[in-house]
Write an enzyme that holds these catalytic residues in place. Structure first.
Site: not given
Ligand code: APR
Length: 254
Positions: A125, A133, A196
């Site tokens: 990403h 620019c 995560g």
């Molecule tokens: N350790 C491990 N996992 C964790 C922790 C922690 N301390 N805290 C939260 N989580 C988990 C949550 O349970 C969830 O499954 O991390 C995950 C976060 O999920 P999202 O918020 O959906 O993030 P992500 O999966 O990285 O999203 C992917 O979506 O919109 C796009 O660009 C954005 O890169 C992002 C992508």
């Protein structure tokens, strides 16, 4: 044998390893996640827009000041925190295993800062700097100064509007990152560790499924259940910071 010992044994025996990371890894640095409890995407912005619309390519074109309001929030959060022991454990694993790759969805740049080799880091990403620019292409690496200045940040050379090399909603993934990911996927992985992430995208789910079908070992590190949980060999329920440190101490035998 405990789950962590089983995972440590499988990772020790593996040559080619892919570590897939998401916002949950940086949650232990204090950064917000996108979904789930406290996630950025749970509500709407002050303007009543879904954050996915505010942080989209069309919004950056249509209303750059609004898009930059939320880009700056993300930027300040990332600059205000730092990598944690989970990022460092992954960098340590990459030192122990010359064919251990990282595929990250995070734009915070924390894997680089923690010592992951850039040549084995796929930032699918993009990342927050250097800004460039949109009119003349000039680069500007001083994100701190731009975030403290006028919004949206303007090009010093031509006055055009700057943007970060991140993938905004409704934009294409970086071609070079995709090419690199699929080149490594074609070689196959002995083990994949998903850390995560809610695994919301096909290019995040596919490496896990392909590795499992090819007989490789698959692990998920997440305090919650996700769509990947029923698929992987082992789901280590816990915070990335704690689980990864425990895993590396088993692997490096200390
Ligand atoms: N350790 C491990 N996992 C964790 C922790 C922690 N301390 N805290 C939260 N989580 C988990 C949550 O349970 C969830 O499954 O991390 C995950 C976060 O999920 P999202 O918020 O959906 O993030 P992500 O999966 O990285 O999203 C992917 O979506 O919109 C796009 O660009 C954005 O890169 C992002 C992508």
């Amino acid at each position: 044998m405990s789950d962590i010992q089983r995972v440590a044994a499988a990772i020790k025996a593996a040559e080619r390893i892919l570590v897939i990371t998401g916002a949950g890894l940086s949650a232990d640095s204090g950064l917000p996640t996108y979904r789930g409890l406290g996630g950025l995407y749970n509500g709407v912005t002050e303007e009543g827009l879904p954050i996915e619309e505010a942080l989209s390519g069309p919004m950056l074109r249509r209303n750059p000041a609004l898009c930059w309001k939320y880009l700056a929030q993300l930027g300040r959060a990332c600059l205000g925190a730092r990598p944690n022991a989970g990022h460092e454990a992954i960098a340590q694993l990459q030192q122990l295993k010359p064919e251990c790759w990282v595929l990250t969805q995070n734009i915070d740049g924390y894997h680089r800062q923690a010592g992951s080799p850039p040549e084995r880091l796929i930032e699918i990403h993009g990342e927050l700097s250097p800004l460039f620019c949109q009119s003349c292409g000039a680069e500007s690496s001083d994100l701190v100064r731009h975030l403290a200045g006028e919004m949206p940040p303007k090009c010093h050379d031509c006055g055009g509007i700057l943007r970060p090399p991140v993938v905004l909603f409704e934009e294409m993934l970086p071609e070079q990152a995709i090419d690199s990911l699929y080149a490594e996927l074609r070689k196959g992985f002995d083990a994949v560790i998903s850390v995560g992430t809610t695994a919301s995208f096909p290019y995040i789910i596919e490496p896990v499924i392909r590795t499992r079908h090819a007989g490789g070992f698959t692990v998920e590190i997440n305090p919650a259940l996700t769509d990947l949980s029923p698929v992987v060999d082992v789901h280590l329920r816990g915070k990335a910071l704690d689980v990864l440190q425990g895993l590396l101490s088993h692997i490096s035998g200390d």
